[in-house]
Design a protein around this motif. Structure first.
Motif, PDB file in Angstrom:
ATOM      1  N   SER A  24     -22.918   2.291 -14.097  1.00 36.20           N
ATOM      2  CA  SER A  24     -22.249   1.262 -13.304  1.00 36.20           C
ATOM      3  C   SER A  24     -22.069   1.723 -11.859  1.00 36.20           C
ATOM      4  CB  SER A  24     -20.869   0.935 -13.892  1.00 36.20           C
ATOM      5  OG  SER A  24     -20.986   0.372 -15.166  1.00 36.20           O
ATOM      6  N   ARG A  25     -22.326   0.810 -10.937  1.00 37.08           N
ATOM      7  CA  ARG A  25     -22.111   1.104  -9.517  1.00 37.08           C
ATOM      8  C   ARG A  25     -20.606   1.071  -9.244  1.00 37.08           C
ATOM      9  NH1 ARG A  25     -21.605  -1.908  -4.730  1.00 37.08           N
ATOM     10  NH2 ARG A  25     -22.548  -0.957  -2.874  1.00 37.08           N
ATOM     11  N   PHE A  26     -20.113   2.053  -8.524  1.00 38.71           N
ATOM     12  CA  PHE A  26     -18.676   2.238  -8.367  1.00 38.71           C
ATOM     13  C   PHE A  26     -18.371   2.471  -6.888  1.00 38.71           C
ATOM     14  CE2 PHE A  26     -14.734   4.790  -9.415  1.00 38.71           C
ATOM     15  CZ  PHE A  26     -14.067   3.732 -10.033  1.00 38.71           C
ATOM     16  N   THR A  27     -17.445   1.668  -6.310  1.00 38.20           N
ATOM     17  CA  THR A  27     -17.050   1.817  -4.910  1.00 38.20           C
ATOM     18  C   THR A  27     -15.591   2.267  -4.833  1.00 38.20           C
ATOM     19  OG1 THR A  27     -16.148  -0.413  -4.581  1.00 38.20           O
ATOM     20  CG2 THR A  27     -18.556  -0.155  -4.401  1.00 38.20           C
ATOM     21  N   TRP A  28     -15.161   2.625  -3.610  1.00 36.67           N
ATOM     22  CA  TRP A  28     -13.763   3.016  -3.473  1.00 36.67           C
ATOM     23  C   TRP A  28     -12.828   1.844  -3.742  1.00 36.67           C
ATOM     24  CZ3 TRP A  28     -10.654   0.666   0.137  1.00 36.67           C
ATOM     25  CH2 TRP A  28     -11.248   0.104   1.270  1.00 36.67           C
ATOM     26  N   GLY A  39       0.812  -1.211   0.000  1.00 26.25           N
ATOM     27  CA  GLY A  39       0.000   0.000   0.000  1.00 26.25           C
ATOM     28  C   GLY A  39       0.843   1.257   0.000  1.00 26.25           C
ATOM     29  N   ASP A  40       1.941   1.246   0.767  1.00 28.17           N
ATOM     30  CA  ASP A  40       2.840   2.401   0.779  1.00 28.17           C
ATOM     31  C   ASP A  40       3.423   2.630  -0.607  1.00 28.17           C
ATOM     32  OD1 ASP A  40       2.930   3.138   3.696  1.00 28.17           O
ATOM     33  OD2 ASP A  40       3.613   1.073   3.854  1.00 28.17           O
ATOM     34  N   GLY A  41       3.808   1.538  -1.281  1.00 32.39           N
ATOM     35  CA  GLY A  41       4.378   1.677  -2.615  1.00 32.39           C
ATOM     36  C   GLY A  41       3.377   2.198  -3.620  1.00 32.39           C
ATOM     37  N   ALA A  42       2.159   1.682  -3.566  1.00 34.82           N
ATOM     38  CA  ALA A  42       1.138   2.109  -4.527  1.00 34.82           C
ATOM     39  C   ALA A  42       0.751   3.566  -4.318  1.00 34.82           C
ATOM     40  CB  ALA A  42      -0.086   1.206  -4.418  1.00 34.82           C
ATOM     41  N   ARG A  58      -6.654   1.842   6.000  1.00 35.01           N
ATOM     42  CA  ARG A  58      -7.407   2.306   4.832  1.00 35.01           C
ATOM     43  C   ARG A  58      -7.110   3.760   4.492  1.00 35.01           C
ATOM     44  NH1 ARG A  58     -13.705   3.550   5.025  1.00 35.01           N
ATOM     45  NH2 ARG A  58     -12.770   5.429   5.924  1.00 35.01           N
ATOM     46  N   ASP A  59      -7.249   4.640   5.465  1.00 38.21           N
ATOM     47  CA  ASP A  59      -7.118   6.067   5.164  1.00 38.21           C
ATOM     48  C   ASP A  59      -5.661   6.461   4.916  1.00 38.21           C
ATOM     49  OD1 ASP A  59      -9.840   6.356   5.405  1.00 38.21           O
ATOM     50  OD2 ASP A  59      -9.759   6.953   7.514  1.00 38.21           O
ATOM     51  N   ARG A  60      -4.726   5.841   5.638  1.00 36.41           N
ATOM     52  CA  ARG A  60      -3.312   6.216   5.484  1.00 36.41           C
ATOM     53  C   ARG A  60      -2.795   5.916   4.090  1.00 36.41           C
ATOM     54  NH1 ARG A  60       1.544   3.821   5.824  1.00 36.41           N
ATOM     55  NH2 ARG A  60       0.704   1.813   6.481  1.00 36.41           N
ATOM     56  N   THR A  61      -3.185   4.788   3.514  1.00 31.81           N
ATOM     57  CA  THR A  61      -2.691   4.414   2.183  1.00 31.81           C
ATOM     58  C   THR A  61      -3.794   4.494   1.133  1.00 31.81           C
ATOM     59  OG1 THR A  61      -3.150   2.041   2.494  1.00 31.81           O
ATOM     60  CG2 THR A  61      -0.991   2.852   3.207  1.00 31.81           C
ATOM     61  N   ARG A  62      -4.877   5.210   1.438  1.00 32.33           N
ATOM     62  CA  ARG A  62      -5.996   5.395   0.517  1.00 32.33           C
ATOM     63  C   ARG A  62      -6.531   4.069  -0.016  1.00 32.33           C
ATOM     64  NH1 ARG A  62      -4.869   9.634   2.490  1.00 32.33           N
ATOM     65  NH2 ARG A  62      -5.192  11.712   1.597  1.00 32.33           N
ATOM     66  N   ALA A  93      -5.527  16.304  -5.984  1.00 31.12           N
ATOM     67  CA  ALA A  93      -6.799  16.672  -5.345  1.00 31.12           C
ATOM     68  C   ALA A  93      -7.969  15.992  -6.037  1.00 31.12           C
ATOM     69  CB  ALA A  93      -6.979  18.183  -5.365  1.00 31.12           C
ATOM     70  N   GLU A  94      -7.852  15.738  -7.343  1.00 30.00           N
ATOM     71  CA  GLU A  94      -8.921  15.040  -8.048  1.00 30.00           C
ATOM     72  C   GLU A  94      -9.067  13.614  -7.525  1.00 30.00           C
ATOM     73  OE1 GLU A  94      -8.951  17.400 -12.338  1.00 30.00           O
ATOM     74  OE2 GLU A  94      -8.360  15.284 -12.271  1.00 30.00           O
ATOM     75  N   TRP A  95      -7.951  12.918  -7.374  1.00 26.39           N
ATOM     76  CA  TRP A  95      -8.012  11.534  -6.874  1.00 26.39           C
ATOM     77  C   TRP A  95      -8.597  11.529  -5.459  1.00 26.39           C
ATOM     78  CZ3 TRP A  95      -7.162   7.464  -3.751  1.00 26.39           C
ATOM     79  CH2 TRP A  95      -7.108   6.186  -4.322  1.00 26.39           C
ATOM     80  N   ASN A  96      -8.135  12.452  -4.631  1.00 21.80           N
ATOM     81  CA  ASN A  96      -8.622  12.499  -3.245  1.00 21.80           C
ATOM     82  C   ASN A  96     -10.113  12.817  -3.187  1.00 21.80           C
ATOM     83  OD1 ASN A  96      -6.247  11.849  -1.838  1.00 21.80           O
ATOM     84  ND2 ASN A  96      -5.487  13.950  -2.010  1.00 21.80           N
ATOM     85  N   THR A  97     -10.588  13.662  -4.088  1.00 22.35           N
ATOM     86  CA  THR A  97     -12.016  13.984  -4.108  1.00 22.35           C
ATOM     87  C   THR A  97     -12.839  12.763  -4.481  1.00 22.35           C
ATOM     88  OG1 THR A  97     -11.614  16.317  -4.655  1.00 22.35           O
ATOM     89  CG2 THR A  97     -13.785  15.413  -5.194  1.00 22.35           C
TER      90      THR A  97
END
Length: 512
Positions: A304-308, A255-258, A400-404, A285-289
């Motif tokens: 299409s249904r889309f999840t994180w 996760g850190d690498g990605a 989850r939140d630390r490595t998105r 900022a786009e990815w984070n949004t």
């Protein structure tokens, strides 16, 4: 993006396993202990299959068959020996990659070295391992290649994993208990001896770096030279200090690498400008949004249904190859526009959907097809893992939140390892700090989504005398993308000479 589209891209990338049968030839060349024949698919190569003990400490336990392929040195009079190669996985057939390795290593190396590939146990032309369901039954649905984001989805994935483990417990057979990396290292050393090479020269990628480090720990005096590109930390692969609480997939810093790769990709996007990268104005900022909106609740985009988890999975696949990263950022840009109520042209929407349906690369840390369990059979046999089936859910939530969410993808990739039925009787779990006869040359991209630079630095720190060569690349493995790194690798393989110090190569072409 639907999971069906993501799954179709994964299916297109899965390896086609090669039939077990190999030809016999009247003009077969011989090596002491091995009888070679021309390979069926590449007639200029030589192939052989032979039996090895399942358990070298207990010959009565039976045997299994491994396959070996050899491409002879182009200049026999200058031959130094053989270079053994492994492309990673675990679960990739090494014999399918002989010519790929030859092209990558270049003529200076292939003029003087045979290229030798040994298919690991259970893989490719070696006797394959398989787990099958009872007649008339099937496993419960899996979320692969996605992963759970709700408790209900986690329960479904755990039910699926339970069914696969039950099938393996019932039909996996004796081979399932003898598929550790150490078993493969022992087999490789036997092939080395049969070829008459006093020491081993080895080039390994990704998971192949675990095989290399394991061999070097078990047979340090027999290492002539060892190049490991895309490095995994062998301590975390096998055990680690929290192994009974944190699953292997969450211990490897993928996760850190990605997430580092995502940040670097957006930094290069902004340097390139909007003419080349649509996201240049807002950057990451786009990815984070998009991430924040999908974490709150799934959204429907273009039907299409889309999840994180879908966002993480599709981005992760794209990060493996630098050539697919700009398209991935364009997809996120289009999603950002759609989710924030801005106009997206039909052509842009179609292009985004089409890219999600195109073939994606598979590498370590990404799930494979249901009941094709070679990857898990190795990973789970090598590693110590939690007994609690909900440990994966907790590990995924914790980071989850630390490595998105990228560490969550890594955690769920190894969920089958909880109470894995394979015994892993021959596993080697350290120490990994023994000094080999020739120290190891480690190589790693700085922004590798599968084998984080964190793991490479850990492995380098514990390996006496080793050197680490890094490259400023977004993508999995350095390969030949840095001329600086390639020169160091070639010189080391030919002369065994390491650079005087670690080297940071900066000549990798930018994404834009």
């Amino acid at each position: 993006m639907s999971r069906r589209l993501v799954a179709s891209s994964l299916a297109a990338a899965l390896l086609a396993l090669v039939p077990n049968a190999l030809p016999r030839s009247a003009d077969a060349a011989t090596t002491p202990g091995l009888r070679w024949a021309k390979c069926a698919d590449v007639r200029t190569h030589q192939c052989v299959r032979f039996s090895v003990p399942l358990d070298r400490n207990n010959p009565a336990a039976g045997s299994t068959t491994i396959a070996v392929e050899r491409r002879r040195a182009s200049v026999p009079s200058a031959r130094v020996g053989a270079i053994f190669v492994n492309p990673g996985g675990p679960g990739e057939a090494a014999t399918a990659k002989v010519d790929d390795f030859a092209r990558m290593l270049g003529r200076k190396v292939t003029d003087r070295f045979d290229i030798v590939a040994v298919d690991p146990r259970g893989v490719g032309r070696s006797t394959q391992v398989s787990c099958t369901t009872r007649p008339g039954t099937s496993t419960p649905p899996s979320l692969e290649p996605g992963f759970p984001v709700t408790v209900a989805e986690a329960r479904a994935q755990i039910s699926h994993d339970d069914a696969v483990r039950a099938a393996c417990r019932r039909t996996g057979g004796p081979l399932l208990h003898h598929m550790t990396t150490a078993d493969d290292a022992r087999d490789m050393d036997q092939v080395r001896a049969l070829l008459g090479d006093r020491q081993l020269t080895f080039v390994g990628f990704s998971y192949g770096t675990v095989l290399g480090q394991t061999y070097a720990a078990m047979y340090p005096s027999q290492v002539r030279a060892m190049v490991l590109d895309g490095v995994l930390d062998p301590v975390q692969w096998t055990a680690g200090s929290r192994s009974r609480y944190v699953p292997i997939g969450a211990r490897l810093h993928t996760g850190d690498g990605a997430w580092a790769a995502v940040r670097q990709a957006y930094a290069q996007c902004q340097r390139a400008g909007k003419a080349k990268c649509a996201s240049a104005a807002r950057g990451i900022a786009e990815w984070n949004t998009v991430w924040s909106l999908l974490v709150k609740s799934p959204r429907t985009v273009w039907g299409s249904r889309f999840t994180w988890a879908d966002l993480v999975t599709s981005t992760l696949y794209s990060l493996y190859d630098p050539g697919t990263v700009p398209g991935a950022l364009d997809d996120v840009h289009n999603l950002y526009l759609a989710l924030t109520g801005k106009q997206v042209s039909p052509a842009a929407a179609t292009a985004t959907v089409d890219r999600q349906a195109s073939p994606a690369r598979q590498g370590f840390g990404l799930p494979g097809e249901v009941l094709e369990v070679t990857r898990q059979a190795v990973m789970c046999s090598d590693s110590l893992d939690p007994y609690d089936r909900w440990a994966t859910w907790r590990a995924a939530a914790a980071t989850r939140d630390r490595t998105r969410g990228f560490d969550a993808a890594g955690a769920w990739s190894s969920s089958l390892c909880t109470s894995w039925p394979g015994a892993g009787k021959g596993a080697y779990r350290g120490p990994f700090d023994r000094r080999p006869a020739t120290p190891i040359l480690f190589m790693n991209a700085l922004y590798d989504p599968a084998t984080s630079i964190v793991g490479a630095r850990s492995a380098h720190a514990m390996s006496p005398g080793s050197r680490l060569v890094t490259g400023n690349k977004v993508g999995h493995l350095l390969l030949n993308d840095s001329a600086c790194a390639t020169r160091i690798r070639t010189n080391y393989l030919l002369t065994k000479a390491l650079p005087a110090r670690d080297v940071a190569c900066t000549d990798v072409r930018p994404l834009y």
